[in-house]
Scaffold this active site. Structure first.
Site, mmCIF file in Angstrom:
data_model
loop_
_atom_site.group_PDB
_atom_site.id
_atom_site.type_symbol
_atom_site.label_atom_id
_atom_site.label_comp_id
_atom_site.label_asym_id
_atom_site.label_seq_id
_atom_site.Cartn_x
_atom_site.Cartn_y
_atom_site.Cartn_z
ATOM 1 N N PRO A 81 46.629 74.413 31.129
ATOM 2 C CA PRO A 81 46.889 73.914 32.885
ATOM 3 C C PRO A 81 47.082 72.779 33.881
ATOM 4 C CG PRO A 81 44.780 74.206 31.785
ATOM 5 C CD PRO A 81 45.651 73.888 30.601
ATOM 6 N N CYS A 82 48.059 72.820 34.715
ATOM 7 C CA CYS A 82 48.959 72.021 35.447
ATOM 8 C C CYS A 82 47.703 70.894 36.087
ATOM 9 C CB CYS A 82 49.191 72.434 36.234
ATOM 10 S SG CYS A 82 49.923 71.546 37.368
ATOM 11 N N GLN A 83 47.224 69.950 35.312
ATOM 12 C CA GLN A 83 46.588 68.907 35.964
ATOM 13 C C GLN A 83 47.637 67.340 36.112
ATOM 14 O OE1 GLN A 83 44.701 69.405 32.190
ATOM 15 N NE2 GLN A 83 42.646 69.482 33.461
#
Ligand code: SAM
Length: 420
Positions: A81-83
């Site tokens: 996931p892009c966090q």
């Protein structure tokens, strides 16, 4: 070198399937898949139904797993996931702390613990521009981690439809190789242009041409590649080494859709794909869709509204009045071109859900789960492993376009076969 792989954030196994399509020699030695906050772990169940389980930790939160216990592997893969990857100084020690919950740190911990020769990651393309307030910082943090641990990195934003897929899905792929590999040494002998256009990993997998000029930037970093991995895991970075902290506070850089980093020097430029004929949506359509996928007369008005242009008066939380507006989107989705990007909400009453005119009956309907699987290049009925249909779409919205992995697998096979 064996073709062994560890698949993090495995979902329903897109990386594993693509690698297997590229060569039956790929052996998955460990994987991890855990959907936060869910009692029923449909994706993990699906994965295990296809390939069996390895141990009880494969279904746990990767952040809680001891990375030193992961079996050795040649290739680490994952679509994470892009966090927010910002880091802060730890209060209690001289080390640094990553943003809590950011799964990048689990990948970094695995790199530290296992030092795999090769890494292949997938993410949304906005990773290159995030956060909006300091564009490029997050990718800069990642590149710094790789540089510190003795890896060179290539990246490319790939729209699957440009390379023959039936879906327009733009994702960044990141390939890293340990500088001690033969491939890493060979990369060091290439010019930047040669690497991006003909000799690099992505140049082989996704032919392209350069559009614009090359930009170069140096990341100040401290080489940790010779530090004992266990020391790095238990104590964090060495005394006084705040490279990541500095990058996190100050770094911003206009990363383009292609580039590479070697020894802390970043080269980036815009490239355009050498297009291959895309697959039209019609080609993946089933011929016998069940009646339940058809749009009912009662709900037709809602779909027309959702897909149409609108201007709505709204008030923000702070009390500021504004007009929300959006244009129309194609309704139904055209069958003679690749689909839009499939999201996890596919099939719900939602503007982004695809609605097509059934190629046989001409009536409007949703995509079937099998069509969702075909859009991602999975085998028909891949997710028909006992989960409710809503989750079949969810898993496909999370997944990747398997033939893109197969293409990269073919390049990887050659690289690995050339290693001693
Ligand atoms: C973008 S999806 C990757 C999908 C995969 N590439 C595929 O082909 O299906 C990310 C996956 O990471 C999983 N995930 C999220 N947080 C996790 C965690 N803390 N530990 C393990 N897996 C996690 C999600 O459940 C999701 O399936």
């Amino acid at each position: 070198m064996q073709k062994t792989v560890c698949e993090l954030f495995a979902g329903v196994g897109g990386f594993r399937l693509g690698l297997q399509h590229s060569s039956p020699q790929w052996e998955t030695v460990w994987f991890s898949q855990w959907e936060p906050g869910r009692k029923k772990q449909w994706a993990h169940d699906c994965y295990v139904k296809h390939w069996g389980d390895i141990d009880e930790r494969t279904g746990q939160d990767i952040a809680s797993v001891d990375k030193t216990a992961i079996p050795d592997h040649t290739l680490l893969v994952g679509g994470f996931p892009c966090q927010n990857y910002s880091v802060a100084a730890s209060k209690s020690s001289k080390g640094i702390e990553g943003e809590k919950g950011a799964l990048w740190w689990s990948i970094r911990d695995t790199l530290i613990a296992k030092r795999p020769p090769f890494v292949l990651l997938e993410n949304v393309d906005r990773l290159l521009k995030s956060p909006a307030s300091q564009r490029g910082r997050d990718f800069g943090v990642m590149l710094t981690c790789f540089a510190q641990l003795g890896y060179s990195v290539e990246w490319r934003v790939v729209n699957a439809a440009d390379y023959g897929a039936a879906q327009r899905r733009r994702r960044i792929f990141i390939f890293a190789c340990n500088n001690r590999t033969r491939h890493g040494a060979a990369m060091g002998l290439c010019t930047a242009e040669d690497l991006l256009l003909q000799d690099g990993f992505f140049a082989h997998a996704f032919p392209c041409t350069i559009d614009g000029s090359l930009r170069t930037e140096r990341i100040p970093f401290h080489d940790l590649s010779n530090v004992d991995p266990l020391t790095l895991l238990t104590t964090g970075d060495e005394d006084g080494n705040n490279d990541l902290l500095d990058i996190s506070r100050q770094f911003a850089f206009p990363f383009e859709n292609s580039g590479f980093m070697m020894n802390g020097i970043i080269h980036t430029c815009s490239t355009v794909p050498v297009h291959e004929p895309p697959t039209p949506l019609r080609q993946i359509a089933v011929q016998d869709a069940d009646q339940r996928y058809y749009i009912s007369d009662e709900s037709m008005g809602k779909w027309v509204y959702l897909k149409g242009a609108k201007r709505i008066d709204r008030v923000s939380k702070s009390g500021h009045a504004y007009v929300f507006s959006e244009g129309p989107i194609a309704f139904p989705d055209p069958l003679d071109r690749p689909s839009r990007t499939m999201l996890t909400s596919e099939s719900s009453l939602n503007r982004s859900t695809h609605v097509i005119a059934d190629p046989v009956t001409g009536r409007l309907r949703l995509l079937t789960p099998v069509e969702a699987e075909r859009l991602q290049g999975f085998d028909d009925e891949w997710t028909n492993t006992g989960m409710p249909e809503k989750f079949r779409y969810f898993c496909m919205g999370n997944a990747l376009v398997v033939p893109m992995i197969e293409r990269m697998g073919t390049v990887l096979n050659k690289i690995i076969e050339a290693e001693p």
